[in-house]
Design a protein around this motif. Structure first.
Motif, PDB file in Angstrom:
ATOM      1  N   GLY A 188      44.019  40.524  41.170  1.00  0.00           N
ATOM      2  CA  GLY A 188      43.549  40.186  39.840  1.00  0.00           C
ATOM      3  C   GLY A 188      43.251  41.404  38.992  1.00  0.00           C
ATOM      4  N   LYS A 189      42.821  41.161  37.738  1.00  0.00           N
ATOM      5  CA  LYS A 189      42.443  42.234  36.826  1.00  0.00           C
ATOM      6  C   LYS A 189      41.114  41.924  36.142  1.00  0.00           C
ATOM      7  CE  LYS A 189      45.643  40.373  33.347  1.00  0.00           C
ATOM      8  NZ  LYS A 189      44.638  39.653  32.534  1.00  0.00           N
ATOM      9  N   GLY A 190      40.388  40.957  36.705  1.00  0.00           N
ATOM     10  CA  GLY A 190      39.110  40.612  36.113  1.00  0.00           C
ATOM     11  C   GLY A 190      39.280  40.094  34.702  1.00  0.00           C
ATOM     12  N   SER A 191      38.399  40.525  33.814  1.00  0.00           N
ATOM     13  CA  SER A 191      38.476  40.102  32.416  1.00  0.00           C
ATOM     14  C   SER A 191      39.291  41.074  31.564  1.00  0.00           C
ATOM     15  CB  SER A 191      37.056  39.997  31.836  1.00  0.00           C
ATOM     16  OG  SER A 191      36.385  41.257  31.930  1.00  0.00           O
ATOM     17  N   LEU A 192      39.936  42.040  32.208  1.00  0.00           N
ATOM     18  CA  LEU A 192      40.697  43.065  31.494  1.00  0.00           C
ATOM     19  C   LEU A 192      42.099  42.581  31.154  1.00  0.00           C
ATOM     20  CD1 LEU A 192      39.801  46.041  33.861  1.00  0.00           C
ATOM     21  CD2 LEU A 192      38.685  45.475  31.692  1.00  0.00           C
ATOM     22  N   LYS A 193      42.658  43.124  30.086  1.00  0.00           N
ATOM     23  CA  LYS A 193      44.075  42.890  29.802  1.00  0.00           C
ATOM     24  C   LYS A 193      44.930  43.670  30.784  1.00  0.00           C
ATOM     25  CE  LYS A 193      43.624  41.903  24.853  1.00  0.00           C
ATOM     26  NZ  LYS A 193      44.021  42.324  23.481  1.00  0.00           N
ATOM     27  N   LEU A 233      37.734  40.380  45.656  1.00  0.00           N
ATOM     28  CA  LEU A 233      38.065  41.534  44.823  1.00  0.00           C
ATOM     29  C   LEU A 233      37.098  41.547  43.656  1.00  0.00           C
ATOM     30  CD1 LEU A 233      39.852  43.816  43.631  1.00  0.00           C
ATOM     31  CD2 LEU A 233      41.319  42.010  42.677  1.00  0.00           C
ATOM     32  N   THR A 234      36.385  42.655  43.481  1.00  0.00           N
ATOM     33  CA  THR A 234      35.445  42.791  42.365  1.00  0.00           C
ATOM     34  C   THR A 234      35.917  43.900  41.443  1.00  0.00           C
ATOM     35  OG1 THR A 234      33.606  42.090  43.776  1.00  0.00           O
ATOM     36  CG2 THR A 234      33.045  43.178  41.709  1.00  0.00           C
ATOM     37  N   ILE A 235      36.061  43.569  40.166  1.00  0.00           N
ATOM     38  CA  ILE A 235      36.446  44.552  39.145  1.00  0.00           C
ATOM     39  C   ILE A 235      35.377  44.530  38.071  1.00  0.00           C
ATOM     40  CG2 ILE A 235      38.189  45.246  37.465  1.00  0.00           C
ATOM     41  CD1 ILE A 235      40.257  43.795  39.170  1.00  0.00           C
ATOM     42  N   ASP A 236      34.596  45.590  38.010  1.00  0.00           N
ATOM     43  CA  ASP A 236      33.526  45.681  37.009  1.00  0.00           C
ATOM     44  C   ASP A 236      32.652  44.424  37.004  1.00  0.00           C
ATOM     45  OD1 ASP A 236      34.716  48.087  36.311  1.00  0.00           O
ATOM     46  OD2 ASP A 236      35.856  47.215  34.657  1.00  0.00           O
ATOM     47  N   ARG A 237      32.205  44.012  38.175  1.00  0.00           N
ATOM     48  CA  ARG A 237      31.301  42.871  38.373  1.00  0.00           C
ATOM     49  C   ARG A 237      31.982  41.509  38.246  1.00  0.00           C
ATOM     50  NH1 ARG A 237      25.650  44.710  35.322  1.00  0.00           N
ATOM     51  NH2 ARG A 237      25.389  46.699  36.431  1.00  0.00           N
TER      52      ARG A 237
END
Length: 241
Positions: free
Chosen positions: A161-166, A188-192
């Motif tokens: 995934g990419k979290g909430s990022l574009k 997987l954690t990306i910036d919380r």
């Protein structure tokens, strides 16, 4: 003068290794932690109590308190940090996390469709493996993925995934952490921003004799590419709970 400068640089590194300081103390459970706070030299100093120091190979440098990995076409050297095999790098059946802070430019050069961030072994490694990589999708967005395989060959954990990022390759710092929460769940954690996935089968023991490799992966078949990370990285860790 050059010899004198080298001598004092070596003295500084030795002093760093011996002196107790905040930078030399890792979190509870850390098996390895690199913070790029060394005063110089070609070692990544492990802040955990396990002394899993890594070697800066290729053209890895330090910049602004982080390790800088350069594009492959710049000098045809494979930038990487290599940590020798150690039993402490094996989480076995325990829950554990691993990851790093990364900064990748939108204009970063990709020598492969994937960039290796952190890996301990490969899918054919006896005893199991775990890894974190970045991948450029067909649409151009960059995502992260975690993959784990146990030593029995029955359990597999995979989450992407990419979290909430574009896109992760936006020229900003992002903290990426992979985890085995239990034998049935990985995350997987990306910036919380947390994504959890069930494993395929029970994810059992992970214990191999491979080194820990950061920023680069040369595929063992020798023909399918070299996954060179290009950008800045710090906060590199493997932590067993």
């Amino acid at each position: 003068m050059t010899r004198l400068v080298r001598f004092f640089a070596a003295v500084m590194v030795v002093a760093y290794l011996l002196a107790p300081s905040a930078a030399a103390v890792g979190a509870v459970g850390d098996r390895v932690r690199y913070t790029a706070s060394e005063p110089g030299g070609r070692l990544a100093i492990d802040a955990s109590r396990h002394h899993n120091h890594g070697k800066l190979l290729g053209g890895v440098t330090r910049r602004d308190g982080a390790y800088k990995f350069h594009r492959l076409s710049g000098d045809n050297r494979y930038d990487r940090i290599r940590t020798p095999s150690a039993r402490s790098l094996n989480p076995r059946w325990s829950p554990f996390t691993y990851g790093a802070r990364v900064k990748v430019s939108p204009n970063a050069e990709w020598s492969h469709s994937e960039m290796a961030v952190l890996r301990h072994g490969d899918t054919d490694t006896r005893g199991g493996d775990y890894k974190l990589e970045l991948k450029k999708t067909d649409g151009g967005a960059v995502v992260a993925f975690c993959a784990m395989h146990d030593g029995d060959g029955d359990g597999v954990g995979y989450v992407r995934g990419k979290g909430s990022l574009k896109t992760i390759a936006d020229g900003r710092w992002h903290t990426i952490t992979c985890a085995r929460l239990d034998r049935n769940t990985v995350s997987l954690t990306i910036d919380r921003n947390v994504t959890r996935r069930p494993t395929s089968g029970n994810l059992g023991g992970l214990a191999s004799k491979d080194p820990l490799l950061i920023g680069f992966h040369f595929r063992r078949d020798g023909v399918s590419g070299r996954e060179q990370f290009v950008g800045l990285m710090d906060g590199i860790h493997v932590t067993v709970r």
